[in-house]
Scaffold this active site. Structure first.
Site, PDB file in Angstrom:
ATOM      1  N   ASP A  69       0.851  -1.187   0.000  1.00 45.71           N
ATOM      2  CA  ASP A  69       0.000   0.000   0.000  1.00 45.71           C
ATOM      3  C   ASP A  69       0.888   1.238   0.000  1.00 45.71           C
ATOM      4  O   ASP A  69       2.047   1.195   0.410  1.00 45.71           O
ATOM      5  CB  ASP A  69      -0.963   0.014   1.185  1.00 45.71           C
ATOM      6  CG  ASP A  69      -0.369  -0.587   2.451  1.00 45.71           C
ATOM      7  OD1 ASP A  69       0.870  -0.631   2.571  1.00 45.71           O
ATOM      8  OD2 ASP A  69      -1.130  -1.012   3.325  1.00 45.71           O
ATOM      9  N   GLU A 128      -6.097   3.046   3.345  1.00 44.24           N
ATOM     10  CA  GLU A 128      -6.708   3.622   4.543  1.00 44.24           C
ATOM     11  C   GLU A 128      -8.116   4.152   4.281  1.00 44.24           C
ATOM     12  O   GLU A 128      -8.833   4.504   5.203  1.00 44.24           O
ATOM     13  CB  GLU A 128      -5.829   4.754   5.087  1.00 44.24           C
ATOM     14  CG  GLU A 128      -4.419   4.330   5.506  1.00 44.24           C
ATOM     15  CD  GLU A 128      -4.406   3.468   6.755  1.00 44.24           C
ATOM     16  OE1 GLU A 128      -5.478   3.276   7.363  1.00 44.24           O
ATOM     17  OE2 GLU A 128      -3.333   2.972   7.120  1.00 44.24           O
TER      18      GLU A 128
END
EC number: 3.5.1.47
Length: 372
Positions: A69, A128
């Site tokens: 990520d 997120e």
């Protein structure tokens, strides 16, 4: 290859944190680095603010994926580091700067020394929120290079550097963002009987929703409802017409998540009647459980026991949310915890992972992928 160079890369990435689907500088940094690597075996595709990088194998029969990520959190950094965030209000407080530097280290090795099989590196935005895993998996770009297996890691402040924690089956929970709005009738604080106070309604709802966990969920199962933010009203002497609750739901199974949502909506109908108001649920990000493939995980544990016998730590299931679970819902693989030994937790403004974990993780992943 000097693995310590990736500590410097981490520090550079740490200074340019960007939130979901705004990772333009991060993408540019990654592209600039990747474009300097030997290009004979490399192919690169952009996907929104993310990247897909394929390394062609020498005699491929399958494609092995590795995902990192790349986004940050809207947190004001308080580490005092010389290389702290240059983007006010944003911080790599979940370790994605380390995740990226580790992925670049592994990619750098295989760009010059390709493996037998194809490798796909997924630099995924918006972990997120609002969640980048599911849409990137559904993209044409990913479909063309879809891997047969996929792996990932997440830093863990509670483990020491050199430790890797993993388990077969459920590692991370199902997580759903929760946004609830209450709309009633405002009024003067001196005349409460002429208004419908939404601060009172929302406050009572916070307490009542916890009975879902204690009275509707099997006590041998587990679920958590957390309200992290409450907002209502505008001034102290006016009864609030609106109120808002923001939080999360975490469960160890999709079935339990469905039970929680069903009961929440049933409670809301009762609240509308009891408090003469309108209760609305707003969709947020959902994170599917990280369910490690038993065979793939067992093979990795065997590898660790053979090559890094002091590193393996049996993990426990955690209520942490990670959208890597969407990859594992359709592709076999696993995720593991990487120890970084920080006194501060993930999402803390003072999180300061020990950087020695970076070269260690790169080495482990290179050796593991070479063994596949």
């Amino acid at each position: 290859m000097d693995l310590n160079q990736f500590i410097s890369i981490r520090r550079e990435l740490h200074q340019i944190p960007e939130t979901g689907y705004k990772e333009w500088k991060t993408q540019a940094y990654l592209l600039d680095y990747i474009n300097k690597l030997p290009s004979r075996y490399l192919e690169v595709k952009k996907w929104r603010t993310g990247l897909l990088v394929r390394v062609s194998g020498t005699s491929p029969t399958k494609t092995i994926g590795y995902r990192t990520d790349i986004d940050a959190l809207p947190i004001t950094e308080e580490t005092g580091l010389a290389f702290e965030s240059k983007h006010a209000g944003n911080m790599h407080a979940c370790g994605h700067d380390l995740h990226m530097s580790i992925a670049l280290g592994v990619l750098t090795h295989f760009a010059s020394k390709p493996a037998k099989d194809n490798l796909l590196f997924v630099f995924q935005p918006a972990e997120e929120g609002p969640g980048g895993a599911k849409p990137i998996m559904e993209s044409a770009e990913f479909a063309e290079w879809r891997p047969d297996s996929i792996y990932g890691l997440h830093i863990a402040p509670e483990y020491k550097v050199g430790q890797i924690a993993i388990k077969p089956g459920l590692l991370f929970a199902n997580t759903s963002e929760l946004f609830i709005s209450f709309k009633g009738k405002g009024g003067h604080a001196a005349y409460p009987h002429l208004a419908n106070d939404m601060v009172v309604a929302a406050s009572a709802f916070v307490g009542q929703m916890q009975t879902i966990i204690s009275r509707n969920i099997d006590p041998m199962d587990s679920a958590v409802i957390t309200i992290g933010r409450i907002h209502g009203g505008e001034i102290q002497n006016v009864i609030a017409e609106t109120a808002f609750l923001d939080g999360t739901i975490r469960t160890l199974s999709p079935e339990t998540m469905e039970i929680v949502w069903t009961r929440l909506k049933q409670l809301a109908k009762g609240w509308e009647e009891a408090y003469q108001c309108e209760v609305t649920f707003h969709a947020g990000s959902d994170y599917y459980q990280v369910d490690n493939d038993p065979a793939e995980t067992a093979a990795f544990i065997d590898f660790l026991k053979e090559s890094y016998p002091k590193s393996y730590v049996p993990a426990k299931s955690a209520m942490t949310g990670e959208d890597f679970g969407y990859f594992l819902s359709g592709i076999k693989g696993f995720m593991f915890w990487l120890g970084v030994d920080s006194e501060y937790s993930l999402h803390h403004a003072k999180l300061n992972p020990k950087e020695e974990a970076i070269p260690f993780a790169i080495e482990v992943l290179i050796h593991f992928l070479e063994s596949k």
